[in-house]
Design a protein around this motif. Structure first.
Motif, PDB file in Angstrom:
ATOM      1  N   PRO A   1      13.527  -5.080 -11.221  1.00  0.00           N
ATOM      2  CA  PRO A   1      13.065  -3.881 -11.071  1.00  0.00           C
ATOM      3  C   PRO A   1      12.663  -4.871  -9.654  1.00  0.00           C
ATOM      4  O   PRO A   1      11.491  -5.733  -9.469  1.00  0.00           O
ATOM      5  CB  PRO A   1      12.955  -3.493 -11.538  1.00  0.00           C
ATOM      6  CG  PRO A   1      12.624  -3.945 -12.774  1.00  0.00           C
ATOM      7  CD  PRO A   1      12.902  -5.701 -12.491  1.00  0.00           C
ATOM      8  N   LYS A   2      12.350  -3.695  -9.156  1.00  0.00           N
ATOM      9  CA  LYS A   2      11.339  -3.960  -7.869  1.00  0.00           C
ATOM     10  C   LYS A   2       9.368  -3.891  -8.504  1.00  0.00           C
ATOM     11  O   LYS A   2       9.442  -3.064  -9.749  1.00  0.00           O
ATOM     12  CB  LYS A   2      10.385  -2.288  -6.890  1.00  0.00           C
ATOM     13  CG  LYS A   2       9.591  -2.808  -5.894  1.00  0.00           C
ATOM     14  CD  LYS A   2       9.323  -1.533  -4.972  1.00  0.00           C
ATOM     15  CE  LYS A   2      10.338  -1.141  -3.944  1.00  0.00           C
ATOM     16  NZ  LYS A   2      10.630  -0.302  -2.725  1.00  0.00           N
ATOM     17  N   TYR A   3       8.881  -5.362  -8.366  1.00  0.00           N
ATOM     18  CA  TYR A   3       7.443  -5.387  -8.668  1.00  0.00           C
ATOM     19  C   TYR A   3       6.241  -5.065  -7.741  1.00  0.00           C
ATOM     20  O   TYR A   3       5.355  -4.633  -8.261  1.00  0.00           O
ATOM     21  CB  TYR A   3       7.371  -7.046  -8.778  1.00  0.00           C
ATOM     22  CG  TYR A   3       6.439  -7.623  -9.556  1.00  0.00           C
ATOM     23  CD1 TYR A   3       6.010  -7.316 -10.526  1.00  0.00           C
ATOM     24  CD2 TYR A   3       5.179  -8.409  -8.562  1.00  0.00           C
ATOM     25  CE1 TYR A   3       4.229  -7.613 -11.119  1.00  0.00           C
ATOM     26  CE2 TYR A   3       4.221  -9.222  -9.556  1.00  0.00           C
ATOM     27  CZ  TYR A   3       4.060  -8.381 -10.898  1.00  0.00           C
ATOM     28  OH  TYR A   3       2.778  -9.024 -11.033  1.00  0.00           O
ATOM     29  N   TRP A   4       6.729  -5.312  -6.396  1.00  0.00           N
ATOM     30  CA  TRP A   4       5.017  -4.745  -5.248  1.00  0.00           C
ATOM     31  C   TRP A   4       6.144  -4.744  -4.591  1.00  0.00           C
ATOM     32  O   TRP A   4       6.717  -5.287  -3.502  1.00  0.00           O
ATOM     33  CB  TRP A   4       4.313  -5.532  -5.246  1.00  0.00           C
ATOM     34  CG  TRP A   4       4.232  -7.254  -4.768  1.00  0.00           C
ATOM     35  CD1 TRP A   4       5.459  -6.782  -3.589  1.00  0.00           C
ATOM     36  CD2 TRP A   4       3.826  -8.437  -5.301  1.00  0.00           C
ATOM     37  NE1 TRP A   4       4.789  -8.778  -3.310  1.00  0.00           N
ATOM     38  CE2 TRP A   4       4.214  -9.350  -4.502  1.00  0.00           C
ATOM     39  CE3 TRP A   4       3.291  -8.547  -6.012  1.00  0.00           C
ATOM     40  CZ2 TRP A   4       3.609 -10.493  -4.414  1.00  0.00           C
ATOM     41  CZ3 TRP A   4       2.344 -10.039  -6.195  1.00  0.00           C
ATOM     42  CH2 TRP A   4       3.278 -11.158  -5.878  1.00  0.00           C
ATOM     43  N   ASP A   5       5.306  -3.940  -3.695  1.00  0.00           N
ATOM     44  CA  ASP A   5       5.072  -3.625  -1.780  1.00  0.00           C
ATOM     45  C   ASP A   5       3.821  -4.256  -1.266  1.00  0.00           C
ATOM     46  O   ASP A   5       2.504  -3.969  -1.696  1.00  0.00           O
ATOM     47  CB  ASP A   5       5.513  -2.083  -1.963  1.00  0.00           C
ATOM     48  CG  ASP A   5       6.812  -2.001  -1.586  1.00  0.00           C
ATOM     49  OD1 ASP A   5       8.360  -2.360  -1.881  1.00  0.00           O
ATOM     50  OD2 ASP A   5       7.518  -0.902  -1.711  1.00  0.00           O
ATOM     51  N   ILE A   6       3.834  -4.575   0.434  1.00  0.00           N
ATOM     52  CA  ILE A   6       3.039  -4.716   0.369  1.00  0.00           C
ATOM     53  C   ILE A   6       3.037  -4.947   2.038  1.00  0.00           C
ATOM     54  O   ILE A   6       3.663  -5.176   2.340  1.00  0.00           O
ATOM     55  CB  ILE A   6       2.221  -6.448   0.027  1.00  0.00           C
ATOM     56  CG1 ILE A   6       2.318  -6.743  -1.031  1.00  0.00           C
ATOM     57  CG2 ILE A   6       1.320  -6.803   1.016  1.00  0.00           C
ATOM     58  CD1 ILE A   6       1.747  -8.571  -1.222  1.00  0.00           C
ATOM     59  N   ASN A   7       2.045  -4.016   2.284  1.00  0.00           N
ATOM     60  CA  ASN A   7       1.785  -3.410   4.018  1.00  0.00           C
ATOM     61  C   ASN A   7       0.592  -4.194   4.143  1.00  0.00           C
ATOM     62  O   ASN A   7      -0.087  -3.661   3.858  1.00  0.00           O
ATOM     63  CB  ASN A   7       1.809  -1.612   3.930  1.00  0.00           C
ATOM     64  CG  ASN A   7       3.268  -1.325   3.621  1.00  0.00           C
ATOM     65  OD1 ASN A   7       4.443  -1.825   4.247  1.00  0.00           O
ATOM     66  ND2 ASN A   7       2.993  -1.167   2.435  1.00  0.00           N
ATOM     67  N   ALA A   8       0.692  -4.806   5.968  1.00  0.00           N
ATOM     68  CA  ALA A   8      -0.886  -5.846   6.386  1.00  0.00           C
ATOM     69  C   ALA A   8      -0.221  -5.026   7.639  1.00  0.00           C
ATOM     70  O   ALA A   8       0.033  -6.313   8.321  1.00  0.00           O
ATOM     71  CB  ALA A   8      -0.544  -6.940   6.007  1.00  0.00           C
ATOM     72  N   PRO A   9      -0.771  -4.202   8.244  1.00  0.00           N
ATOM     73  CA  PRO A   9      -0.982  -4.124   9.799  1.00  0.00           C
ATOM     74  C   PRO A   9      -2.568  -4.248  10.192  1.00  0.00           C
ATOM     75  O   PRO A   9      -3.668  -4.904   9.429  1.00  0.00           O
ATOM     76  CB  PRO A   9      -0.871  -2.446   9.813  1.00  0.00           C
ATOM     77  CG  PRO A   9      -1.435  -1.913   8.880  1.00  0.00           C
ATOM     78  CD  PRO A   9      -0.971  -2.755   7.535  1.00  0.00           C
ATOM     79  N   ALA A  10      -2.380  -5.443  11.232  1.00  0.00           N
ATOM     80  CA  ALA A  10      -3.874  -5.299  11.941  1.00  0.00           C
ATOM     81  C   ALA A  10      -3.727  -5.024  13.820  1.00  0.00           C
ATOM     82  O   ALA A  10      -2.611  -5.200  13.915  1.00  0.00           O
ATOM     83  CB  ALA A  10      -4.071  -6.566  11.362  1.00  0.00           C
ATOM     84  N   ILE A  11      -5.183  -5.422  14.202  1.00  0.00           N
ATOM     85  CA  ILE A  11      -5.215  -5.628  15.570  1.00  0.00           C
ATOM     86  C   ILE A  11      -6.711  -6.943  15.986  1.00  0.00           C
ATOM     87  O   ILE A  11      -7.096  -6.488  15.125  1.00  0.00           O
ATOM     88  CB  ILE A  11      -5.636  -4.104  16.295  1.00  0.00           C
ATOM     89  CG1 ILE A  11      -5.911  -4.346  17.568  1.00  0.00           C
ATOM     90  CG2 ILE A  11      -6.649  -3.886  15.548  1.00  0.00           C
ATOM     91  CD1 ILE A  11      -6.081  -2.982  18.283  1.00  0.00           C
ATOM     92  N   THR A  12      -5.913  -7.380  16.744  1.00  0.00           N
ATOM     93  CA  THR A  12      -6.859  -8.828  17.453  1.00  0.00           C
ATOM     94  C   THR A  12      -7.429  -8.708  18.672  1.00  0.00           C
ATOM     95  O   THR A  12      -6.540  -8.158  19.314  1.00  0.00           O
ATOM     96  CB  THR A  12      -6.085  -9.571  16.590  1.00  0.00           C
ATOM     97  OG1 THR A  12      -6.232  -9.657  15.140  1.00  0.00           O
ATOM     98  CG2 THR A  12      -7.682 -10.999  16.710  1.00  0.00           C
ATOM     99  N   LEU A  13      -8.897  -8.656  19.277  1.00  0.00           N
ATOM    100  CA  LEU A  13      -8.964  -8.633  20.118  1.00  0.00           C
ATOM    101  C   LEU A  13      -9.906 -10.669  19.649  1.00  0.00           C
ATOM    102  O   LEU A  13     -10.944 -10.333  19.513  1.00  0.00           O
ATOM    103  CB  LEU A  13      -9.460  -7.699  20.940  1.00  0.00           C
ATOM    104  CG  LEU A  13     -10.547  -8.119  22.121  1.00  0.00           C
ATOM    105  CD1 LEU A  13      -9.126  -7.777  23.149  1.00  0.00           C
ATOM    106  CD2 LEU A  13     -11.581  -6.409  22.556  1.00  0.00           C
ATOM    107  N   ALA A  14      -9.308 -11.611  21.054  1.00  0.00           N
ATOM    108  CA  ALA A  14     -10.176 -12.678  21.762  1.00  0.00           C
ATOM    109  C   ALA A  14     -10.384 -12.842  22.888  1.00  0.00           C
ATOM    110  O   ALA A  14      -9.296 -13.107  23.488  1.00  0.00           O
ATOM    111  CB  ALA A  14      -9.008 -13.871  20.760  1.00  0.00           C
TER     112      ALA A  14
END
Length: 822
Positions: A529-542
């Motif tokens: 069965p499903k154990y986990w969901d991970i969502n990881a959005p990001a924004i970066t400026l360098a």
């Protein structure tokens, strides 16, 4: 740093090639006249260019003189030069460098030199009287953001690396400690997975090897004293989509190791890259056709074949295809163990003048029978660490196995809006199905008696990763800027059945393991069965700012990262989770007080998903919030021309995990306290002489526990952090036998503690490897024969520690291969 290399535009390319060829055959023009022509445009400056390969010498010449060089890369690949030391006009220096090579040169503008060979124009002419010219390519130290950086002298490492948000960066221009191992190193050392490549680096140690271990994470490493899992390896700068368990490096152009946390550069990775990151660059079609067949043998009786095919098509060779196929099967050097590996990859690319794109896809099918355990060996508290068993002896049961099937695809593009601004993006997907029936062993006394806990572990995961951004260059007064604005998103979903862990236990002994009947897995589903969901959005400026004619480079940036984790019960209901965000800044500076010398410093942070409470604790399965690390580092790099030495000092702090005992006597896992690693690193690479190359270094790391619960372990040494690690590899080409190369390598690791109380310690160990390579030909085709022996003395040693579990090293292994290029 502004590129010193320029390429003719398509509309003028044929005319440019014609003019280049025409002027190159004007041998009747006196040399003095050509020199006078050049001297009018250049002043006498100092050069220190050692004897060695001509391409590296020309790179150094271009860097010092500021001139652009246009020449055929194939025509110079095997040529050597006597070098130049002293002062003189660029024309005289170039004439000296080209002396005896048969090449001629001419200034075609005030800052461009064209180098060609009169022989290239010989031969019959087509019926229409036109001249057929060789393809002219541009060479030098300029690094773009699409192709892999070129090789450094000796060919074992590259001149730069792809540093995530910063793009391709020269080693001398980056404020970090990075090494990029090339495909030449991969081939010459007969490397199979990333674990084989990182064995060259003194700051990295292999904890588990995916080909021999049942560990779910497969290849796993320790960088600067912190864990870096295979799931955290990047493919061409994209995280989350690397194949499960192992990455077949024979399909890769390079393996790049960045030491230290890197949240700004690469963002969130699932299982941690707090001590560093590893990025692999897939092979691409080259201008020269590639057709090679390699046959391999590894002890005890493992045979394999590797096919590599590459071609470019189109009027300007703008289309490319590179395909690789690998199959290995047979018994390993560990009694009773066998491993099978099947790999198929394809890389398509298009390189236009303003638009570039690539598509990489691959499938990996791997299975190991009688693997070593997932976590290895645990030891009862209070007992002395027993003598390591014979590495070649079977300890695990015949019915144990671990296997996985991984599929991945990655598409990328970039488009030049104008010469200063580029938009880019890409997306990748990875799917794997993993299954293992294996055991971990908990040793209870110094006689080797132990309890083995069997587990059945079906795991399935899907992951999606995407990026988009814009980068550009502009000036504000005397300050030049290179900026990059990037958005990224990573999604992962995992199916896993935790109830199958520890379903069966039996008694064993690590020196004389009994034969145990296979436990029944009846009723266990292979579709968890499903154990986990991970969502990881990001924004970066360098932004990398350049001062004083690129003598000072200052980089500043920040990444805003969100990590949302949802954990599910077997019935699909939400069990636990969190939604956290973090701002991770970074700063770096490079100062070049003199030519070839770089001083650097950085502050950067790391970010990863929080740990999961270990099995056997009262809160097993509890997931903790994300954890962050902080690094401060300073260093020095000096390029001697064909040989480079770097030194760095660093401090990394990380929240620590700890096991405590509650009032009922149960063990409780918690994130409490801090681990502080301070270290010094020295790395060397390149050609010491024309026929001697060196690769390696020394790392000293002091891992200390601080701020622990009630000060219980304050001041103790951190688990699994050796004080000393050293690697030195040497390649030597005996002049008496043309085509022969002899090599040797020493890998040494100091002692390391197993527990936070510092009552149990693994002894240090040293491993010796040797090898030989001979280049000849067969039926007119180049043939390369390679042979090596790893762990020559068959040293038995405990390899490393992670979370209190210990793994063994690998026994003596013989490797033989033959490569034919058609």
């Amino acid at each position: 740093m502004k590129s010193r290399l320029a390429e003719p535009q398509p509309s003028t390319r044929n005319l440019f090639a014609f003019l280049t060829a025409t002027v190159s055959v004007l041998v009747l023009v006196p040399t003095d006249a050509r020199v006078a022509f050049a001297q009018e445009r250049t002043a006498a400056v100092g050069y220190s260019i050692p004897a060695g390969p001509l391409p590296q010498a020309l790179n150094r010449f271009a860097d010092v003189s500021g001139l652009q060089l246009v020449y055929d890369a194939g025509a110079t690949r095997t040529l050597r030069t006597a070098g130049f030391n002293g002062k003189g006009p660029a024309s005289s220096v170039l004439a000296t460098l080209l002396s005896g090579t048969g090449l001629t040169w001419r200034f075609t503008s005030t800052d461009t030199v064209t180098i060609t060979s009169p022989a290239a124009l010989s031969g019959s002419l087509p019926a229409d009287g036109s001249t057929v010219l060789e393809t002219i390519t541009i060479q030098g130290e300029g690094i773009n953001n699409w192709n892999a950086p070129p090789e450094y002298a000796g060919g074992q490492v590259a001149t730069g690396a792809k540093l995530g948000i910063l793009g391709n960066t020269s080693i001398m221009d980056t404020p970090f400690n990075v090494t990029s191992y090339t495909s030449k190193t991969i081939k010459d050392q007969q490397a199979v997975t990333v674990a084989d490549v990182v064995a060259n680096d003194p700051s990295v140690r292999v904890y588990t090897n995916g080909l021999g271990s049942s560990a779910g994470v497969g290849d796993s490493f320790v960088v600067r004293g912190f864990s870096v899992g295979n799931y955290s390896v990047l493919i061409d700068g994209f995280g989350g989509i690397a194949p499960d368990r192992i990455i077949p490096v024979e399909t890769m152009e390079s393996v790049e190791i960045l030491k230290g946390p890197n949240a700004l550069l690469n963002g969130y990775t699932q299982y941690g890259s707090l001590g560093g990151s590893i990025n692999v660059i897939p092979k691409r079609a080259t201008d020269e056709p590639v057709t090679s067949v390699t046959t391999t043998y590894a002890s005890d009786s493992q045979f394999g074949t590797h096919l590599d095919y590459g071609r470019r098509f189109g009027n300007d060779k703008e289309w490319g295809i590179r395909a690789n196929g690998i199959f290995r099967d047979g018994n390993t050097s560990l009694d009773g163990q066998s491993a099978r590996l099947g790999v198929g990859t394809v890389a398509l690319d298009y390189r236009g003048d303003d638009f570039r794109a690539s598509l990489d896809a691959g499938q990996i099918d791997q299975k190991t029978d009688v693997p070593t355990g997932s976590a290895g060996f645990g030891f009862a508290s209070g007992i002395a660490i027993p003598k390591v068993p014979d590495l070649s002896k079977q300890i695990y049961q015949d019915w144990e196995y671990a296997g996985t099937k991984s599929d991945y695809v990655l598409g990328k593009f970039e488009y030049d809006l104008n010469p200063s601004w580029t938009i880019y993006g890409g997306a990748g997907y990875r799917r794997y199905d993993q299954e293992a029936l294996s055991s971990d062993i908990y040793v209870t006394d110094t006689a080797g008696n132990a309890t083995a806990t069997a587990y059945y572990s079906p795991i399935q995961e899907d992951a999606f990763s995407a990026q988009a951004g814009i980068r550009g260059e502009f000036d504000t007064g005397s300050i030049s800027h290179k900026v990059n604005l990037n958005t990224s998103y990573l999604f992962q979903t995992m199916n896993q059945e935790s109830n199958y862990y520890g379903f069966y236990s039996f008694s064993t002994n690590i020196y004389n393991a009994p034969t145990i009947s296979r436990p029944s897995t009846a009723g266990f589903s292979s579709n968890p069965p499903k154990y986990w969901d991970i969502n990881a959005p990001a924004i970066t400026l360098a932004d990398t700012m350049s001062f004083f004619d690129d003598r000072v480079l200052f980089t500043a940036g920040a990444r805003y990262q969100q990590i949302k984790v949802d954990v599910f019960d077997p019935d699909g209901s939400l069990s636990q989770g969190y939604d956290k965000s973090a701002l991770t800044p970074a700063f770096g500076v490079v100062v070049k007080p003199i030519e070839n010398l770089s001083l650097y410093a950085n502050y950067i942070e790391g970010l990863q998903r929080g740990p999961v409470a270990w099995a056997g604790t009262s809160n097993a399965g509890e997931i903790f919030p994300p954890i962050m690390t902080e690094q401060m580092e300073a260093g020095i790099k000096y390029d001697f021309g064909t040989f480079t030495a770097t030194a760095s000092v660093f401090q990394i702090t990380k929240p620590g995990s700890i096991l405590t005992t509650d009032s009922s006597g149960a063990s409780v896992f918690s994130v409490n306290g801090e681990q502080r690693n301070r270290g010094v690193e020295l790395n060397v690479f390149g050609e010491v002489t024309a026929n001697l190359r060196v690769l390696g270094g020394v790392a000293y790391t002091q891992g200390t526990l601080t701020k622990t619960d009630d000060g219980l372990y304050n001041g103790n040494s951190a688990v699994g952090v050796p004080r000393w690690q050293g690697n030195i590899g040497i390649e030597w080409d005996p002049q008496a036998i043309e085509g022969l190369t002899l090599s040797g390598r020493i890998i040494a690791t100091g002692s390391q503690y197993v527990d936070q109380a510092n009552t149990q310690k693994l002894p240090g160990w040293t491993r010796f490897d040797i090898g030989a390579q001979y280049k000849t030909s067969t039926f007119g085709n180049p043939l390369t024969l390679r042979a090596s022996v790893e762990n020559v003395t068959n040293k038995n040693y405990w390899a490393g520690v992670s979370d209190g579990w210990v793994t063994m090293g690998t026994p003596r292994t013989f490797k033989i291969s033959a490569t034919v290029d058609f």
